[in-house]
Design a protein around this motif. Structure first.
Motif, PDB file in Angstrom:
ATOM      1  N   UNK A   1      68.126 -70.215 -19.980  1.00 10.35           N
ATOM      2  CA  UNK A   1      67.412 -71.423 -20.415  1.00 10.35           C
ATOM      3  C   UNK A   1      66.000 -71.417 -19.824  1.00 10.35           C
ATOM      4  N   UNK A   2      65.022 -71.698 -20.706  1.00  8.73           N
ATOM      5  CA  UNK A   2      63.624 -71.697 -20.268  1.00  8.73           C
ATOM      6  C   UNK A   2      62.899 -70.412 -20.621  1.00  8.73           C
TER       7      UNK A   2
ATOM      8  N   UNK B   1      67.633 -71.751 -33.738  1.00  3.46           N
ATOM      9  CA  UNK B   1      66.429 -72.447 -33.272  1.00  3.46           C
ATOM     10  C   UNK B   1      65.767 -73.270 -34.373  1.00  3.46           C
ATOM     11  N   UNK B   2      65.038 -74.256 -33.906  1.00  4.42           N
ATOM     12  CA  UNK B   2      64.273 -75.083 -34.840  1.00  4.42           C
ATOM     13  C   UNK B   2      62.854 -74.538 -34.947  1.00  4.42           C
ATOM     14  N   UNK B   3      62.240 -74.803 -36.106  1.00  7.13           N
ATOM     15  CA  UNK B   3      60.883 -74.330 -36.339  1.00  7.13           C
ATOM     16  C   UNK B   3      60.154 -75.411 -37.133  1.00  7.13           C
ATOM     17  N   UNK B   4      58.888 -75.688 -36.809  1.00  8.40           N
ATOM     18  CA  UNK B   4      58.178 -76.759 -37.537  1.00  8.40           C
ATOM     19  C   UNK B   4      58.218 -76.511 -39.049  1.00  8.40           C
ATOM     20  N   UNK B   5      58.312 -77.573 -39.801  1.00  9.54           N
ATOM     21  CA  UNK B   5      58.299 -77.514 -41.265  1.00  9.54           C
ATOM     22  C   UNK B   5      57.111 -76.662 -41.728  1.00  9.54           C
ATOM     23  N   UNK B   6      57.387 -75.680 -42.585  1.00  6.05           N
ATOM     24  CA  UNK B   6      56.295 -74.790 -43.010  1.00  6.05           C
ATOM     25  C   UNK B   6      56.290 -74.641 -44.530  1.00  6.05           C
TER      26      UNK B   6
ATOM     27  N   UNK C   1      61.764 -70.328 -27.521  1.00  7.71           N
ATOM     28  CA  UNK C   1      62.064 -70.776 -26.152  1.00  7.71           C
ATOM     29  C   UNK C   1      63.512 -71.255 -26.105  1.00  7.71           C
ATOM     30  N   UNK C   2      64.264 -70.736 -25.148  1.00 12.26           N
ATOM     31  CA  UNK C   2      65.679 -71.107 -25.031  1.00 12.26           C
ATOM     32  C   UNK C   2      65.764 -72.487 -24.379  1.00 12.26           C
ATOM     33  N   UNK C   3      66.458 -73.419 -25.044  1.00 13.61           N
ATOM     34  CA  UNK C   3      66.561 -74.786 -24.497  1.00 13.61           C
ATOM     35  C   UNK C   3      67.984 -75.144 -24.072  1.00 13.61           C
ATOM     36  N   UNK C   4      68.976 -74.520 -24.717  1.00 13.21           N
ATOM     37  CA  UNK C   4      70.379 -74.807 -24.372  1.00 13.21           C
ATOM     38  C   UNK C   4      71.185 -73.530 -24.505  1.00 13.21           C
ATOM     39  N   UNK C   5      72.418 -73.570 -23.974  1.00 14.75           N
ATOM     40  CA  UNK C   5      73.240 -72.362 -24.090  1.00 14.75           C
ATOM     41  C   UNK C   5      74.702 -72.742 -24.242  1.00 14.75           C
ATOM     42  N   UNK C   6      75.464 -71.863 -24.850  1.00 13.28           N
ATOM     43  CA  UNK C   6      76.921 -72.023 -24.962  1.00 13.28           C
ATOM     44  C   UNK C   6      77.562 -70.714 -24.571  1.00 13.28           C
ATOM     45  N   UNK C   7      78.871 -70.589 -24.742  1.00 10.73           N
ATOM     46  CA  UNK C   7      79.530 -69.341 -24.350  1.00 10.73           C
ATOM     47  C   UNK C   7      79.140 -68.151 -25.234  1.00 10.73           C
TER      48      UNK C   7
ATOM     49  N   UNK D   1      72.804 -69.014 -27.949  1.00  8.54           N
ATOM     50  CA  UNK D   1      71.774 -69.839 -27.326  1.00  8.54           C
ATOM     51  C   UNK D   1      71.189 -70.761 -28.388  1.00  8.54           C
ATOM     52  N   UNK D   2      70.541 -71.832 -27.925  1.00  8.76           N
ATOM     53  CA  UNK D   2      69.824 -72.727 -28.827  1.00  8.76           C
ATOM     54  C   UNK D   2      68.383 -72.775 -28.338  1.00  8.76           C
ATOM     55  N   UNK D   3      67.429 -72.857 -29.290  1.00  6.46           N
ATOM     56  CA  UNK D   3      66.046 -72.859 -28.844  1.00  6.46           C
ATOM     57  C   UNK D   3      65.113 -73.491 -29.847  1.00  6.46           C
ATOM     58  N   UNK D   4      63.814 -73.422 -29.505  1.00  4.00           N
ATOM     59  CA  UNK D   4      62.797 -73.928 -30.420  1.00  4.00           C
ATOM     60  C   UNK D   4      61.695 -72.892 -30.529  1.00  4.00           C
ATOM     61  N   UNK D   5      61.112 -72.841 -31.714  1.00  3.90           N
ATOM     62  CA  UNK D   5      60.100 -71.830 -31.961  1.00  3.90           C
ATOM     63  C   UNK D   5      58.945 -71.975 -30.988  1.00  3.90           C
TER      64      UNK D   5
END
Ligand code: 5AD
Ligand code: SF4
Length: 398
Positions: free
Chosen positions: A333-334, A363-368, A381-387, A390-394
Motif C-alpha cells: 500500500x502506497x 484501479x480507478x482512472x479519471x473519466x476520459x 498507486x496502491x491504496x488497498x489490498x486483499x489476499x 490490490x486496489x489502486x488509483x491511476x
C-alpha cells in the motif's frame, strides 16, 4: 468438434468420457476428435468406449494434424496420432490468440524428468526444443503485430537447448527475446529447480523487461518426500535458488506449486512444507492433493494418505498461505507500480491491471471520454489490498 483434454490430475478420463456422451447428443452429424493428454493416455480405447469419436490425437502428433484432417474428410472414421517418438515440435504460423497484447510461445515440449507422481513424460514424450531462430522470428513478428508481452512456455523451460548451431541455452534465449523492440514484458513458465541456474537470475537482473516474477515449483518442503518424488533436489538446494532471487538486484515475486498427501508423507513432512512457506514467503501458490496417475511410479508406493487427511492438509496449507498473502499485499500500500491494463470491471467502475510481478490491481482512472485503456501501460498507486489482489488509483497523467 475437437475436444482438447488434460490429464494432469484427478479422474480426467472419466470426465472426458462423460462429456463426450453429452457432446454426442448436442452435436448430431458432427465428426468428433479427442486431442491432448487424455487422447495420448487412453489411445484407441477411446474408439471402443465412445464409438462416435473418429480421431484420437496426442500433442506430439499435432504437426501431422493437417494430414489427419484430410483422412477424416476422405471418410476414415478411425484416425489416430499416438506416436510420441518424435523429434518434431509444434511449430506453426497459425496460432489463434485471444488476447491482443499478450502472446504465448512454446519453446520446448515434452519432459525428460521422471517425477514419481507425474503423467507428463508419458503423454508429452521426450524434450524437444525449437530452434532459437524460429522462436526469435515468431517473437519479432508478434512485436510487429503490436503484442507487448510474451510468455515463453514449456514443461521445463530451463532445460531449453537450441538444437541449431547457435546452441543458445535458456538464459540466452530469455535475454535475446527481451531485447526485441516493442516487447515490454517477458515471462516464462514452468521452471524446474534442478535446472534453474544462476545465469537465469543474472539475465533477469540485467533487463527489467524480464518480469519481476519467478514461478518455481517446490512440491514439498521435506527432503525425504522430494527424494521419494524423484525431484532431484533437496530442500537446501531449492533454498539456494530462493536465496539468489532474494539477494538479486530487484524484488521478485515468488510463486510455487505444492502437492500434499504424496504416499509416505507424514505429519512431520507436512509440517516441513508449512515451515517452508514461512521461510520463503511466497506471493502466491497453487496447491493440490496428490492424485494417482496411470503409468507413474508412485502408483506402486505404499503408505497412501487417506483422502480426508489430504483434504485437511490442503485446507491448513491454503489458510497459512492466505495469511502470508494478506500480510505481503498490505506491505505494498502506497507504492506506485506500472500495470498493463487487461480489462474493465464495469460494475465496479474499475480497470483491471497487472503488475510486472503478476499481481492483479483493480484501479480507478479519471473519466476520459469512454476511451478504452486496455493494452496500455499506466502507473497506479496502491491504496488497498486483499489476499489475492490490490486496489489502486491511476497515478498516470494521460
Ligand atoms: N497429483 C497432484 N498434483 C500433481 N501435479 C502434477 N501431477 C500431479 C499429481 N499426480 C501438480 C504439480 C505440478 C502441477 C502442474 O501439477 O504440483 O507442478
Ligand atoms: Fe512432470 Fe514437471 Fe516432473 Fe516433468 S518436471 S515429470 S512435467 S512435474
Amino acid at each position: 468438434m475437437l475436444y482438447n483434454t488434460c490429464s494432469i490430475r484427478d479422474k480426467a478420463e472419466q470426465k472426458v468420457f462423460n462429456r463426450l456422451q453429452n457432446f454426442k447428443k448436442a452435436g448430431k452429424d458432427k465428426i468428433f476428435g479427442v486431442l491432448g493428454c487424455v487422447a495420448q493416455q487412453e489411445g484407441e480405447k477411446i474408439f471402443d468406449r465412445a464409438p462416435h469419436v473418429s480421431l484420437v490425437c496426442g500433442s506430439a502428433s499435432y504437426p501431422k494434424f493437417g494430414e489427419m484432417l484430410v483422412q477424416l474428410e476422405a471418410g476414415n472414421r478411425h484416425v489416430t496420432g499416438l506416436s510420441i517418438d518424435t523429434e518434431e515440435t509444434f511449430d506453426t504460423p497459425f496460432t489463434r490468440r485471444d488476447n491482443p497484447h499478450r502472446a504465448y510461445i512454446t519453446i520446448i515440449e515434452g519432459c525428460d524428468k521422471s517425477c514419481a507422481y507425474c503423467v507428463v513424460p508419458f503423454t508429452r514424450g521426450p524434450e524437444r526444443s525449437r530452434t532459437s531462430a524460429s522462436v526469435m522470428d515468431e517473437a519479432r513478428r508478434l512485436a510487429a503485430e503490436g503484442y507487448s508481452e510474451i510468455q515463453l512456455l514449456g514443461q521445463n523451460v530451463n532445460s531449453y537447448r537450441d538444437p541449431s548451431a547457435a546452441g543458445w541455452d535458456f538464459a540466452t534465449l530469455l535475454a535475446r527475446v527481451a531485447e526485441i523492440d516493442g516487447i515490454r514484458r517477458v515471462r516464462y513458465t514452468t521452471s524446474h529447480p534442478r535446472d534453474f541456474v544462476k545465469a537465469i537470475v543474472d539475465a533477469m537482473d540485467a533487463n527489467p523487461v524480464l518480469c519481476d516474477h519467478v514461478h518455481l515449483p517446490v512440491q514439498s518442503g521435506s527432503t525425504k518426500v522430494l527424494a521419494a518424488m524423484d525431484r532431484l533436489y533437496t530442500r537446501d538446494e531449492y533454498m539456494r535458488r530462493i536465496d539468489w532471487l532474494k539477494n538479486a538486484k530487484r524484488r521478485y515475486s515468488l510463486t510455487t506449486d505444492i502437492i500434499v498427501g504424496f504416499p509416505g508423507e507424514t505429519e512431520d513432512d507436512f509440517q516441513k512444507t508449512l515451515d517452508l512457506l514461512d521461510q520463503v514467503q511466497y506471493d502466491s501458490l497453487f496447491s493440490f492433493k496428490y492424485s494417482p496417475r496411470p503409468n507413474t511410479s508412485a502408483l506402486q508406493m505404499e503408505d497412501r494418505v487417506a483422502e480426508e487427511e489430504k483434504q485437511r492438509r490442503l485446507a491448513i496449507l491454503q489458510e497459512k498461505q492466505r495469511a502470508i498473502q494478506i500480510r505481503r499485499n498490505a506491505e505494498l500500500i502506497g507504492e506506485i507500480r506500472e500495470v498493463l491494463v487487461e480489462g474493465r470491471n464495469h460494475a465496479l467502475g474499475q480497470w483491471i491491471g497487472r503488475g510486472s510481478d503478476h499481481r492483479t490491481i483493480n484501479f480507478t482512472h479519471p473519466e476520459n471520454g469512454g476511451e478504452s485503456l486496455v493494452g496500455r501501460y499506466l502507473h497506479v498507486r496502491v491504496t488497498r489490498s486483499g489476499p489475492n489482489s490490490l486496489v489502486g488509483e491511476s497515478a498516470s497523467v494521460v
